[in-house]
Design a protein around this motif. Structure first.
Motif, PDB file in Angstrom:
ATOM      1  N   THR A  31       0.879  -1.069  -0.075  1.00  0.00           N
ATOM      2  CA  THR A  31      -0.014   0.018  -0.008  1.00  0.00           C
ATOM      3  C   THR A  31       0.846   1.119  -0.044  1.00  0.00           C
ATOM      4  OG1 THR A  31      -1.685  -1.233   1.397  1.00  0.00           O
ATOM      5  CG2 THR A  31      -1.907   1.252   1.285  1.00  0.00           C
ATOM      6  N   VAL A  32       1.787   1.304   0.787  1.00  0.00           N
ATOM      7  CA  VAL A  32       2.948   2.436   0.893  1.00  0.00           C
ATOM      8  C   VAL A  32       3.639   2.660  -0.507  1.00  0.00           C
ATOM      9  CG1 VAL A  32       4.796   3.540   1.929  1.00  0.00           C
ATOM     10  CG2 VAL A  32       3.283   2.361   3.244  1.00  0.00           C
ATOM     11  N   TYR A  33       4.272   1.462  -1.081  1.00  0.00           N
ATOM     12  CA  TYR A  33       4.652   1.245  -2.443  1.00  0.00           C
ATOM     13  C   TYR A  33       3.719   2.235  -3.503  1.00  0.00           C
ATOM     14  CZ  TYR A  33       6.808   0.260  -6.581  1.00  0.00           C
ATOM     15  OH  TYR A  33       7.353   0.256  -7.947  1.00  0.00           O
ATOM     16  N   ALA A  34       2.515   1.777  -3.519  1.00  0.00           N
ATOM     17  CA  ALA A  34       1.578   2.303  -4.376  1.00  0.00           C
ATOM     18  C   ALA A  34       1.423   3.736  -4.259  1.00  0.00           C
ATOM     19  CB  ALA A  34       0.183   1.611  -4.353  1.00  0.00           C
ATOM     20  N   ALA A  35       1.266   4.214  -2.971  1.00  0.00           N
ATOM     21  CA  ALA A  35       1.385   5.585  -2.917  1.00  0.00           C
ATOM     22  C   ALA A  35       2.552   6.425  -3.370  1.00  0.00           C
ATOM     23  CB  ALA A  35       1.366   5.985  -1.267  1.00  0.00           C
ATOM     24  N   LEU A  36       3.959   5.632  -3.200  1.00  0.00           N
ATOM     25  CA  LEU A  36       4.892   6.408  -3.687  1.00  0.00           C
ATOM     26  C   LEU A  36       5.199   6.488  -5.061  1.00  0.00           C
ATOM     27  CD1 LEU A  36       7.648   4.955  -1.055  1.00  0.00           C
ATOM     28  CD2 LEU A  36       6.738   7.173  -1.019  1.00  0.00           C
ATOM     29  N   ALA A  37       4.917   5.339  -5.662  1.00  0.00           N
ATOM     30  CA  ALA A  37       5.350   5.125  -7.113  1.00  0.00           C
ATOM     31  C   ALA A  37       4.143   4.837  -8.004  1.00  0.00           C
ATOM     32  CB  ALA A  37       5.963   3.459  -7.176  1.00  0.00           C
ATOM     33  N   GLU A  38       2.998   4.697  -7.697  1.00  0.00           N
ATOM     34  CA  GLU A  38       1.697   4.735  -8.779  1.00  0.00           C
ATOM     35  C   GLU A  38       0.865   5.811  -8.501  1.00  0.00           C
ATOM     36  OE1 GLU A  38       0.133   1.027  -7.556  1.00  0.00           O
ATOM     37  OE2 GLU A  38       2.009   0.067  -8.046  1.00  0.00           O
ATOM     38  N   ASP A  39       0.769   6.554  -7.408  1.00  0.00           N
ATOM     39  CA  ASP A  39      -0.058   7.892  -7.185  1.00  0.00           C
ATOM     40  C   ASP A  39       0.840   8.870  -7.296  1.00  0.00           C
ATOM     41  OD1 ASP A  39      -1.938   9.585  -6.811  1.00  0.00           O
ATOM     42  OD2 ASP A  39      -2.339   8.910  -4.680  1.00  0.00           O
ATOM     43  N   THR A  78      14.721   2.973  -9.983  1.00  0.00           N
ATOM     44  CA  THR A  78      14.082   1.733  -9.684  1.00  0.00           C
ATOM     45  C   THR A  78      12.918   1.659  -9.224  1.00  0.00           C
ATOM     46  OG1 THR A  78      14.728  -0.511  -8.718  1.00  0.00           O
ATOM     47  CG2 THR A  78      15.175   1.526  -7.622  1.00  0.00           C
ATOM     48  N   ALA A  79      11.986   0.847  -9.242  1.00  0.00           N
ATOM     49  CA  ALA A  79      10.551   0.799  -8.902  1.00  0.00           C
ATOM     50  C   ALA A  79      10.497  -0.810  -8.592  1.00  0.00           C
ATOM     51  CB  ALA A  79       9.566   1.201  -9.897  1.00  0.00           C
ATOM     52  N   GLN A  80      11.001  -1.271  -7.356  1.00  0.00           N
ATOM     53  CA  GLN A  80      10.531  -2.491  -7.080  1.00  0.00           C
ATOM     54  C   GLN A  80       9.461  -2.747  -5.837  1.00  0.00           C
ATOM     55  OE1 GLN A  80      14.430  -3.966  -5.330  1.00  0.00           O
ATOM     56  NE2 GLN A  80      15.497  -2.711  -6.829  1.00  0.00           N
ATOM     57  N   ALA A  83       9.356  -2.783  -2.042  1.00  0.00           N
ATOM     58  CA  ALA A  83      10.730  -2.779  -1.444  1.00  0.00           C
ATOM     59  C   ALA A  83      11.605  -1.577  -1.541  1.00  0.00           C
ATOM     60  CB  ALA A  83      11.441  -3.856  -2.139  1.00  0.00           C
ATOM     61  N   LEU A  84      11.396  -0.999  -2.812  1.00  0.00           N
ATOM     62  CA  LEU A  84      12.378   0.113  -3.311  1.00  0.00           C
ATOM     63  C   LEU A  84      11.907   0.779  -4.122  1.00  0.00           C
ATOM     64  CD1 LEU A  84      15.268   1.583  -2.857  1.00  0.00           C
ATOM     65  CD2 LEU A  84      16.086  -0.148  -4.312  1.00  0.00           C
ATOM     66  N   TYR A  85      11.936   2.469  -4.092  1.00  0.00           N
ATOM     67  CA  TYR A  85      11.449   3.357  -5.100  1.00  0.00           C
ATOM     68  C   TYR A  85      12.644   4.511  -5.127  1.00  0.00           C
ATOM     69  CZ  TYR A  85       8.521   6.650  -7.781  1.00  0.00           C
ATOM     70  OH  TYR A  85       8.064   7.449  -8.631  1.00  0.00           O
ATOM     71  N   ALA A  86      13.247   4.624  -6.388  1.00  0.00           N
ATOM     72  CA  ALA A  86      14.133   5.724  -6.321  1.00  0.00           C
ATOM     73  C   ALA A  86      14.346   6.444  -7.480  1.00  0.00           C
ATOM     74  CB  ALA A  86      15.782   4.943  -6.008  1.00  0.00           C
ATOM     75  N   TYR A  87      14.658   7.605  -7.440  1.00  0.00           N
ATOM     76  CA  TYR A  87      14.660   8.420  -8.582  1.00  0.00           C
ATOM     77  C   TYR A  87      15.781   9.731  -8.569  1.00  0.00           C
ATOM     78  CZ  TYR A  87      11.796  10.989  -5.377  1.00  0.00           C
ATOM     79  OH  TYR A  87      11.255  11.660  -4.117  1.00  0.00           O
ATOM     80  N   ARG A  88      16.471  10.030  -9.855  1.00  0.00           N
ATOM     81  CA  ARG A  88      17.465  11.010  -9.676  1.00  0.00           C
ATOM     82  C   ARG A  88      16.829  12.433 -10.290  1.00  0.00           C
ATOM     83  NH1 ARG A  88      20.406   8.396 -14.258  1.00  0.00           N
ATOM     84  NH2 ARG A  88      19.367   9.303 -15.956  1.00  0.00           N
ATOM     85  N   VAL A  89      17.421  13.443  -9.854  1.00  0.00           N
ATOM     86  CA  VAL A  89      16.791  14.831 -10.694  1.00  0.00           C
ATOM     87  C   VAL A  89      17.767  15.092 -11.949  1.00  0.00           C
ATOM     88  CG1 VAL A  89      16.731  17.225 -10.209  1.00  0.00           C
ATOM     89  CG2 VAL A  89      15.991  15.735  -8.582  1.00  0.00           C
ATOM     90  N   ILE A  97      23.172  22.694  -6.834  1.00  0.00           N
ATOM     91  CA  ILE A  97      23.197  21.258  -6.700  1.00  0.00           C
ATOM     92  C   ILE A  97      23.876  20.815  -7.974  1.00  0.00           C
ATOM     93  CG2 ILE A  97      21.494  19.289  -6.797  1.00  0.00           C
ATOM     94  CD1 ILE A  97      19.630  20.897  -5.167  1.00  0.00           C
ATOM     95  N   ARG A  98      24.694  19.781  -7.713  1.00  0.00           N
ATOM     96  CA  ARG A  98      25.362  19.335  -8.954  1.00  0.00           C
ATOM     97  C   ARG A  98      24.727  17.819  -9.500  1.00  0.00           C
ATOM     98  NH1 ARG A  98      30.989  19.970  -6.296  1.00  0.00           N
ATOM     99  NH2 ARG A  98      31.355  22.244  -6.594  1.00  0.00           N
ATOM    100  N   ALA A  99      24.052  17.295  -8.433  1.00  0.00           N
ATOM    101  CA  ALA A  99      23.604  15.757  -8.555  1.00  0.00           C
ATOM    102  C   ALA A  99      22.751  15.539  -7.125  1.00  0.00           C
ATOM    103  CB  ALA A  99      24.499  14.478  -8.627  1.00  0.00           C
ATOM    104  N   LEU A 100      21.531  14.961  -7.647  1.00  0.00           N
ATOM    105  CA  LEU A 100      20.504  14.579  -6.578  1.00  0.00           C
ATOM    106  C   LEU A 100      19.660  13.193  -6.723  1.00  0.00           C
ATOM    107  CD1 LEU A 100      18.961  15.603  -3.910  1.00  0.00           C
ATOM    108  CD2 LEU A 100      17.570  16.980  -5.426  1.00  0.00           C
ATOM    109  N   LEU A 101      19.764  12.419  -5.775  1.00  0.00           N
ATOM    110  CA  LEU A 101      18.886  11.181  -5.973  1.00  0.00           C
ATOM    111  C   LEU A 101      18.230  10.952  -4.539  1.00  0.00           C
ATOM    112  CD1 LEU A 101      19.775   7.801  -7.297  1.00  0.00           C
ATOM    113  CD2 LEU A 101      19.528   8.128  -4.639  1.00  0.00           C
ATOM    114  N   GLU A 102      16.953  10.508  -4.659  1.00  0.00           N
ATOM    115  CA  GLU A 102      16.314  10.164  -3.437  1.00  0.00           C
ATOM    116  C   GLU A 102      15.635   8.508  -3.504  1.00  0.00           C
ATOM    117  OE1 GLU A 102      13.201  13.019  -2.424  1.00  0.00           O
ATOM    118  OE2 GLU A 102      14.041  14.812  -3.570  1.00  0.00           O
ATOM    119  N   GLU A 103      15.883   8.036  -2.395  1.00  0.00           N
ATOM    120  CA  GLU A 103      15.862   6.600  -2.335  1.00  0.00           C
ATOM    121  C   GLU A 103      14.692   6.374  -1.314  1.00  0.00           C
ATOM    122  OE1 GLU A 103      19.039   3.252  -2.547  1.00  0.00           O
ATOM    123  OE2 GLU A 103      18.223   3.710  -0.131  1.00  0.00           O
ATOM    124  N   TRP A 104      13.649   5.587  -1.440  1.00  0.00           N
ATOM    125  CA  TRP A 104      12.431   5.183  -0.665  1.00  0.00           C
ATOM    126  C   TRP A 104      12.735   3.909  -0.191  1.00  0.00           C
ATOM    127  CZ3 TRP A 104       9.445   9.297   1.780  1.00  0.00           C
ATOM    128  CH2 TRP A 104       9.565  10.516   1.036  1.00  0.00           C
TER     129      TRP A 104
END
Length: 160
Positions: A31-39, A78-80, A83-89, A97-104
């Motif tokens: 349910t948490v993954y769906a909120a992060l990666a799908e909605d 990645t969208a696992q 388990a894991l949802y991550a994106y880079r800017v 900012i030179r580089a930025l990544l967020e991992e959930w």
């Protein structure tokens, strides 16, 4: 908007600046993954500071605008499910900012989910110092947002 250095998933562990925060949510990882990666549009209803978020490239990217006018064009790395949802800017109007990544990361936790957010960045020394000084505020924003997401998911579950 300017282009940032493209980074990959390992940047979450190798970035010059890494800030990590965690919280427990009552909803299961799926349910948490769906909120992060799908909605993606739903982020504006629970994540503090997000004014608008929309998926791009058929879900392979995101266009996020913060309430102060900062904009991020992102690539999902990645969208696992559960388990894991991550994106880079890839592009932003944020200075320095030179580089930025967020991992959930999502971990099952007694019927709920342990949610860990890692904010990984690179930039000149003054920017890294400013982000370190902003750590308490980022942590507070994460905790408030995690509580808001938890309430939102609980309400959606009670409506089912």
């Amino acid at each position: 908007m300017r282009r940032l250095r493209p980074v990959e998933l390992d940047f979450a562990r190798s970035a010059p600046l890494r800030l990590a925060f965690s919280a427990r949510l009552g909803a299961p990882p799926a349910t948490v993954y769906a909120a992060l990666a799908e909605d993606i549009e739903g982020w504006a209803r629970w994540f503090t500071g997000v004014a608008r978020a929309v998926p791009t490239d058929g879900g392979a990217g995101r266009d996020v605008r913060l309430t102060g006018g900062t904009r991020f064009l992102e690539t999902v790395l990645t969208a696992q499910p559960e388990a894991l949802y991550a994106y880079r800017v890839d592009r932003t109007n944020a200075p320095g900012i030179r580089a930025l990544l967020e991992e959930w990361r999502l971990t099952p936790d007694g019927g709920g989910t342990r949610l860990r957010w890692t904010f990984a960045a690179d930039g000149p020394g003054p920017l890294r110092l400013a982000l370190l000084l902003a750590r308490p505020g980022l942590g507070r924003a994460f905790r408030v947002s995690a509580r808001a997401l938890d309430r939102r998911l609980a309400m959606a579950n009670s409506d089912s």
